[in-house]
Design a protein around this motif. Sequence first.
Motif, mmCIF file in Angstrom:
data_model
loop_
_atom_site.group_PDB
_atom_site.id
_atom_site.type_symbol
_atom_site.label_atom_id
_atom_site.label_comp_id
_atom_site.label_asym_id
_atom_site.label_seq_id
_atom_site.Cartn_x
_atom_site.Cartn_y
_atom_site.Cartn_z
ATOM 1 N N THR A 27 0.822 -1.209 0.000
ATOM 2 C CA THR A 27 0.000 0.000 0.000
ATOM 3 C C THR A 27 0.856 1.258 0.000
ATOM 4 O O THR A 27 0.564 2.227 -0.718
ATOM 5 N N LYS A 64 0.897 4.005 -2.887
ATOM 6 C CA LYS A 64 0.500 5.378 -2.577
ATOM 7 C C LYS A 64 1.529 6.380 -3.085
ATOM 8 O O LYS A 64 1.173 7.442 -3.587
ATOM 9 N N ASN A 115 -4.419 9.944 5.598
ATOM 10 C CA ASN A 115 -5.584 9.121 5.266
ATOM 11 C C ASN A 115 -5.704 9.012 3.758
ATOM 12 O O ASN A 115 -5.662 10.010 3.047
ATOM 13 N N ILE A 116 -5.849 7.771 3.280
ATOM 14 C CA ILE A 116 -5.907 7.584 1.820
ATOM 15 C C ILE A 116 -7.162 8.231 1.243
ATOM 16 O O ILE A 116 -7.216 8.554 0.051
ATOM 17 N N LYS A 117 -8.169 8.461 2.076
ATOM 18 C CA LYS A 117 -9.378 9.112 1.569
ATOM 19 C C LYS A 117 -9.148 10.591 1.284
ATOM 20 O O LYS A 117 -9.931 11.209 0.563
ATOM 21 N N ARG A 124 -8.421 12.811 -6.469
ATOM 22 C CA ARG A 124 -8.649 11.817 -7.513
ATOM 23 C C ARG A 124 -7.675 12.040 -8.667
ATOM 24 O O ARG A 124 -7.178 13.141 -8.878
ATOM 25 N N PHE A 155 -7.908 6.766 -5.138
ATOM 26 C CA PHE A 155 -6.828 5.828 -4.793
ATOM 27 C C PHE A 155 -7.391 4.495 -4.307
ATOM 28 O O PHE A 155 -6.837 3.442 -4.592
ATOM 29 N N GLU A 156 -8.523 4.539 -3.570
ATOM 30 C CA GLU A 156 -9.085 3.290 -3.071
ATOM 31 C C GLU A 156 -9.475 2.359 -4.216
ATOM 32 O O GLU A 156 -9.304 1.132 -4.118
ATOM 33 N N GLN A 157 -9.997 2.928 -5.308
ATOM 34 C CA GLN A 157 -10.378 2.111 -6.455
ATOM 35 C C GLN A 157 -9.165 1.402 -7.059
ATOM 36 O O GLN A 157 -9.199 0.203 -7.344
ATOM 37 N N LEU A 213 -6.235 0.842 -5.637
ATOM 38 C CA LEU A 213 -5.659 -0.096 -4.670
ATOM 39 C C LEU A 213 -6.453 -1.395 -4.648
ATOM 40 O O LEU A 213 -5.873 -2.495 -4.670
ATOM 41 N N ALA A 214 -7.784 -1.289 -4.592
ATOM 42 C CA ALA A 214 -8.624 -2.491 -4.523
ATOM 43 C C ALA A 214 -8.465 -3.338 -5.780
ATOM 44 O O ALA A 214 -8.413 -4.573 -5.711
#
Length: 1005
Positions: A781, A785, A865-867, A871, A964-966, A968-969
């Motif tokens: 991760t 990142k 925080n990754i949130k 974008r 980033f969450e998209q 990463l997942a």
Amino acid sequence: MWLKPEEVLLKNALKLWLMERSNDYFVLQRRRGYREEGGGGLTGLLVGTLDSVLDSTAKVAPFRILHQTPDSQVYLSIACVKLIISWDAVSKLEKTSNVILTESIHVCSQGENHYFSMFLHINKTYLLMEQLANYAIKRIFDKETFDNDPILDDPLQITKRGLENRAHSEQFNAFFRLPKEETLKEVHECFLWVPFSHFNTHGKMCISENYICFASQDGNLCSVIIPLREVLAIDKTNDSSKSVIISIKGKTAFRFSEVKEFEQLVAKLWLKCGAASTQYHDIITEVPISSESVDPSDDIEVQSLIRQRECSKTVNTEALMTVFHPQNLETLNSKMLKEKMKEQSWNILFTECGRGVSMFRTKKTQDLVVRGIPETLRGELWMLFSGAVNDMAANPGYYAEVVEQSLGTCNLATEEIERDLRRSLPEHPAFQSDTGISALRRVLTAYAFRNPRIGYCQAMNILTSVLLLYAKEEEAFWLLVAVCERMLPDYFNRRIIGALVDQAVFEELIRDHLPQLTEHMTDMTFFSSVSLSWFLTLFISVLPIESAVNVVDCFFYDGIKAILQLGLAILDYNLDKLLACKDDAEAVTALNRFFDNVTNKDSPLPSSVQQGSNVSDEKSSHIRVDITDLIRESNEKYGNIRYEDIYSMRCRNRLYVIQTLEETTKQNVLRVVSQDVKLSLHELDELYVIFKRELFFSYYWCLSSPVLKHHDPSLPYLEQYQIDCQQFRVLYHLLSPWAHSANRDSLALWTFRLLDENSDCLINFKEFSSAIDIMYNGSFTEKLKVLFKLHIPPAYTEVKYKDPSKGDELSKEELLYFSQLHVSKPAKEKEAESAKNSPEKGKEKVDIQAYLSQWQDELLKKEENIKDLPRMNQSQFIQFSKTLYNLFHGDPEEESLYQAIAVVTSLLLRMEEVGRKLHNPASSTKGLSGAVCASGGPSEGQTESHLEKDPSSLREEPQWSFAFEQILASLLNEPALVKFFEKSIDLKAKLENAKTSQLSSRTRK
């Protein structure tokens, strides 16, 4: 390295060795494959294999030297070369001898000891090595020396002869107390006629641009300094004595006999005198200020004279001692009578030896100085012996101009000066009044204005106070210049390197002259802690003022030699007490008690001014020591210490002191950085060495940038060394596991911009090591990142190549240009942010509160925080995909990685398309609908192939972005990608290769 001679047939040797240079007797050969592009091809590969298989016990040297007798086919291998030591890494350099090596040169570098022997001229070699090592240190830490020196500015211009001449000039200037700009031009052995002794003394005549000097070689210590500005005539005799007669102002003549080529010398001196007298006449010509025929606005010299006269109204023209303690001839006591006898002795000396800068300086002069200079002559003789009289004569009106320009300035130096004004000899009446305080303020402020590199340092106020007591204000200024810039070089700065060097010299002298004390004291740092104030204040801070001025007398006559001798004498006098001490505190108490009992029984100062009472105290059990006796004893016991030896010891110990300070800096940096990274201390140490070496090499090998930029020892440890984008790119190529990528220059640029949070185009070691730590020790991760942040602002910037023929390689100019592109901010916001991030720059001083606040913010900084990450838009995602493709190139699992990233890219595009339809059902599916549709569209393999071949086709989609969450997942669903980013990489091997490549890349140039 010398070898036992071994026969070699040159014809066979050429199969494994290549000829580099040769002459009739010697051949220098290089091993095949070494320093050849590609390792030397198949031949180099075979040679390397043979070396590793057949010679596994020892590494074959890359070079060797062969010796051959004429007309012989057989050579003798006599030496091999395999050691490279950087001069700036040398911490110890000395000549040694032992049972095995009768004479050798000991070099210590980074904790390793090396001994070199079998020199033809070991003394010359050692002096040359000593100079090169010291110039390497100066090149790094003394920027002004190289800025103002055109020869040292260009390393290619530094030659053996030039270094020898420079060393002779430095010793010449130090011995005769001449300005640093003087260069020794000629040296002639001759005899000087000494009229008051009626004999010729043998010695050397030394000639520079503006001075003729003479020093005797026998033991009577006769020396003369003749400024060319004082010369009236130069004549030669017609007899066989080969004499040159130099007449000066004041009806004095000097006769030099047995001068070789004296006729040519007379002609040269005439030319020098003509140029000097013309220049000096231009400086001192008096122009009538009231003359109507001269317009002062058109004449710079007239303006200077006007300013000097106007400023003289505020500048004191008398020494403070004559104002506050005038001598009363009507009330002569025994001390005043002794003072008058001293004056009479000096008047007799002036009659015999002359008065002024060109007086004969003999053993009798030194004896009178040891007895103490009379109060009325102290200022004049301090100016004379220190050489400050020459500085003032060459710069008339300079002090008045500097005082006028410095008035009203406000900076860190002036604030510190104001704080210390009342602490400077507060018990003396002169500094309890505005007259003395104002004079002290003007002198210190003027010097801080003249020399901002030094500015103001503590201890300068104490020294200047004593100077003002006995010298006029302008004279005190030039005396301060002489002390800070010539007699005590590098003393008055934040790291007091000069004082530390002389303390190391003092410790060396203690080991030589007081070995029993060295054996008793287990830790020599005791002498450093005790003697620091001795050197910084010339004993003024530890001795009563009436005794300290006698020490200052000797200092201006003998230089640092007088302080070293007196220090040895003090330790010798208290030897029994120090040997009986059980700890350092007891020893310090014994020395302080001794200083309290040092008196000056002949001092004419009033008892209200004297700090030590001359009245014997019957109740006191401590014996009082007269300063005159103490100084005389120091000359008798330690007067054989030579100036040349002190100069050599200073050079030798300067290397050790600076390397020790650098080691302290490194350890502090590593201690701070190690708390925030997973790298081991050993890895951090190696990384720091590579980081610092690249900074040094990039400037040392670049003629356009001869001095070390971005280095300020006064800043906090982490900020002392910083690198720019070009230097970071080199280190990125050497160390990054992602450096094999086709767009590695772009990655280096974006990484640098990401680390450069304060936008000053510089990063420190902490920021640099944090990036390396994530690349090698970061989790999947964390690495992802970093890659994500590299492709979004402020790190990301679109790179347009000026020369497409070079591919993805950026030129230095392009790299520096792109590194300076930042997201636009209002000017006021930029200034505020800059001041916040750099308290040093914001207020021109060290703002401790700002640094503490900045440090607290860093400690309280929470995990990002990754949130909170923005974008990634269309063009950024395209570049992100390209970077991933480039990273996988050359990997053993390259094909599966390509397929995995194609699947992830296709999946992300489908998710984005579905999301857009849910939010806007009426939206058309132009562009992407042809490749991906709700019913499944073409096969997955076709999509992967399409994206792999042309990722830029994604540009057709109008507006879309990913979080980033998209990303990463999606990537976590591909085991091949997770395995690639989590696989272990050998950092130790990378560091070793980087160190080797770093040095070899420079030595090939």
